[in-house]
Design a protein around this motif. Structure first.
Motif, PDB file in Angstrom:
ATOM      1  N   ARG A 124     -33.782  89.688  35.256  1.00  0.00           N
ATOM      2  CA  ARG A 124     -33.311  89.531  33.876  1.00  0.00           C
ATOM      3  C   ARG A 124     -33.015  88.064  33.555  1.00  0.00           C
ATOM      4  N   ALA A 125     -32.367  87.368  34.496  1.00  0.00           N
ATOM      5  CA  ALA A 125     -32.048  85.954  34.282  1.00  0.00           C
ATOM      6  C   ALA A 125     -33.332  85.127  34.183  1.00  0.00           C
ATOM      7  N   LYS A 126     -34.307  85.464  34.965  1.00  0.00           N
ATOM      8  CA  LYS A 126     -35.587  84.754  34.946  1.00  0.00           C
ATOM      9  C   LYS A 126     -36.294  84.951  33.607  1.00  0.00           C
ATOM     10  N   LYS A 127     -36.307  86.188  33.109  1.00  0.00           N
ATOM     11  CA  LYS A 127     -36.945  86.472  31.818  1.00  0.00           C
ATOM     12  C   LYS A 127     -36.217  85.773  30.679  1.00  0.00           C
ATOM     13  N   LEU A 128     -34.888  85.806  30.689  1.00  0.00           N
ATOM     14  CA  LEU A 128     -34.114  85.171  29.632  1.00  0.00           C
ATOM     15  C   LEU A 128     -34.347  83.662  29.637  1.00  0.00           C
ATOM     16  N   HIS A 129     -34.342  83.059  30.825  1.00  0.00           N
ATOM     17  CA  HIS A 129     -34.586  81.623  30.939  1.00  0.00           C
ATOM     18  C   HIS A 129     -35.956  81.270  30.372  1.00  0.00           C
ATOM     19  N   LEU A 130     -36.960  82.044  30.729  1.00  0.00           N
ATOM     20  CA  LEU A 130     -38.311  81.773  30.247  1.00  0.00           C
ATOM     21  C   LEU A 130     -38.413  81.948  28.730  1.00  0.00           C
ATOM     22  N   TYR A 131     -37.769  82.975  28.210  1.00  0.00           N
ATOM     23  CA  TYR A 131     -37.784  83.227  26.768  1.00  0.00           C
ATOM     24  C   TYR A 131     -37.137  82.071  26.003  1.00  0.00           C
ATOM     25  N   ILE A 132     -35.975  81.639  26.443  1.00  0.00           N
ATOM     26  CA  ILE A 132     -35.269  80.544  25.763  1.00  0.00           C
ATOM     27  C   ILE A 132     -36.039  79.236  25.929  1.00  0.00           C
ATOM     28  N   LEU A 133     -36.646  79.024  27.080  1.00  0.00           N
ATOM     29  CA  LEU A 133     -37.436  77.811  27.302  1.00  0.00           C
ATOM     30  C   LEU A 133     -38.611  77.744  26.326  1.00  0.00           C
ATOM     31  N   TRP A 134     -39.353  78.840  26.197  1.00  0.00           N
ATOM     32  CA  TRP A 134     -40.495  78.838  25.277  1.00  0.00           C
ATOM     33  C   TRP A 134     -40.044  78.741  23.820  1.00  0.00           C
ATOM     34  N   THR A 135     -38.919  79.333  23.502  1.00  0.00           N
ATOM     35  CA  THR A 135     -38.381  79.201  22.143  1.00  0.00           C
ATOM     36  C   THR A 135     -38.024  77.748  21.858  1.00  0.00           C
ATOM     37  N   ALA A 136     -37.388  77.096  22.813  1.00  0.00           N
ATOM     38  CA  ALA A 136     -37.014  75.693  22.637  1.00  0.00           C
ATOM     39  C   ALA A 136     -38.250  74.805  22.505  1.00  0.00           C
ATOM     40  N   MET A 137     -39.242  75.052  23.326  1.00  0.00           N
ATOM     41  CA  MET A 137     -40.468  74.244  23.270  1.00  0.00           C
ATOM     42  C   MET A 137     -41.185  74.431  21.931  1.00  0.00           C
ATOM     43  N   PHE A 138     -41.320  75.671  21.491  1.00  0.00           N
ATOM     44  CA  PHE A 138     -42.003  75.945  20.225  1.00  0.00           C
ATOM     45  C   PHE A 138     -41.245  75.342  19.051  1.00  0.00           C
ATOM     46  N   THR A 139     -39.930  75.500  19.047  1.00  0.00           N
ATOM     47  CA  THR A 139     -39.109  74.953  17.968  1.00  0.00           C
ATOM     48  C   THR A 139     -39.190  73.429  17.950  1.00  0.00           C
ATOM     49  N   ALA A 140     -39.128  72.811  19.122  1.00  0.00           N
ATOM     50  CA  ALA A 140     -39.225  71.350  19.201  1.00  0.00           C
ATOM     51  C   ALA A 140     -40.591  70.871  18.724  1.00  0.00           C
ATOM     52  N   PHE A 141     -41.643  71.572  19.119  1.00  0.00           N
ATOM     53  CA  PHE A 141     -42.983  71.193  18.667  1.00  0.00           C
ATOM     54  C   PHE A 141     -43.090  71.278  17.146  1.00  0.00           C
ATOM     55  N   CYS A 142     -42.615  72.373  16.580  1.00  0.00           N
ATOM     56  CA  CYS A 142     -42.678  72.539  15.124  1.00  0.00           C
ATOM     57  C   CYS A 142     -41.874  71.462  14.406  1.00  0.00           C
ATOM     58  N   PHE A 143     -40.692  71.158  14.922  1.00  0.00           N
ATOM     59  CA  PHE A 143     -39.852  70.147  14.274  1.00  0.00           C
ATOM     60  C   PHE A 143     -40.494  68.763  14.383  1.00  0.00           C
ATOM     61  N   LEU A 144     -41.028  68.438  15.536  1.00  0.00           N
ATOM     62  CA  LEU A 144     -41.686  67.138  15.694  1.00  0.00           C
ATOM     63  C   LEU A 144     -42.937  67.036  14.811  1.00  0.00           C
ATOM     64  N   TYR A 145     -43.638  68.125  14.662  1.00  0.00           N
ATOM     65  CA  TYR A 145     -44.801  68.124  13.763  1.00  0.00           C
ATOM     66  C   TYR A 145     -44.346  67.878  12.321  1.00  0.00           C
TER      67      TYR A 145
END
Length: 151
Positions: free
Chosen positions: A32-53
């Motif tokens: 569960r911790a592994k899935k949550l970490h991965l989910y939040i990581l991809w959310t952060a990456m996608f959000t950062a990419f969109c904001f930088l764009y």
């Protein structure tokens, strides 16, 4: 206790069943911790990419002639600051979740290795010859390898 572990026959004593149950619980917490970490990581990456764009298209390209102008346009809109703080918090959460994931993995691996090391004490005489049935069931049902101590 998990029904699957209760079904182990009499040659697996209650203390061993409890250890196996704890191992399964720790494995599930780690997953569960592994899935949550991965989910939040991809959310952060996608959000950062969109904001930088957005920043590139809305601020950097139109005002690239002057750094001062770019900076003043960026700070003039408070939503930019809010998104920046949100992204910093999101990446901070990724770091915290990574540390929690590593801690849960260490707890899981330590207990798994303890069971492997103590297997001669946990299954004696006739049970020693049948322990592979428990190991096979743990591997197939919960993806827990009790044959070898290394990952």
């Amino acid at each position: 206790m998990h029904e699957f572990i209760r079904e182990f026959e009499e040659w697996t004593d209650p203390a061993t069943k409890q250890m196996l149950n704890n191992l399964v619980d720790r494995k599930q917490k780690f997953d569960r911790a592994k899935k949550l970490h991965l989910y939040i990581l991809w959310t952060a990456m996608f959000t950062a990419f969109c904001f930088l764009y957005y920043v590139t298209k809305a601020i950097l390209e139109p005002y690239s002639y002057s750094f001062g102008t770019m900076f003043s346009v960026y700070v003039s809109d408070s939503i930019h600051l809010l998104i920046s703080v949100f992204l910093a918090g999101l990446f901070g959460a990724v770091k915290v979740l990574y540390q929690q994931k590593e801690k849960k993995e260490k707890e899981y691996q330590d207990l798994r290795k303890e069971i492997i090391d103590r297997s001669k004490d946990l299954w004696k005489d006739e049970a020693w010859k049948r322990r592979h049935q428990v190991f096979d069931k743990m591997k197939s049902q919960f993806d827990i390898n009790l044959y070898h101590g290394s990952k």
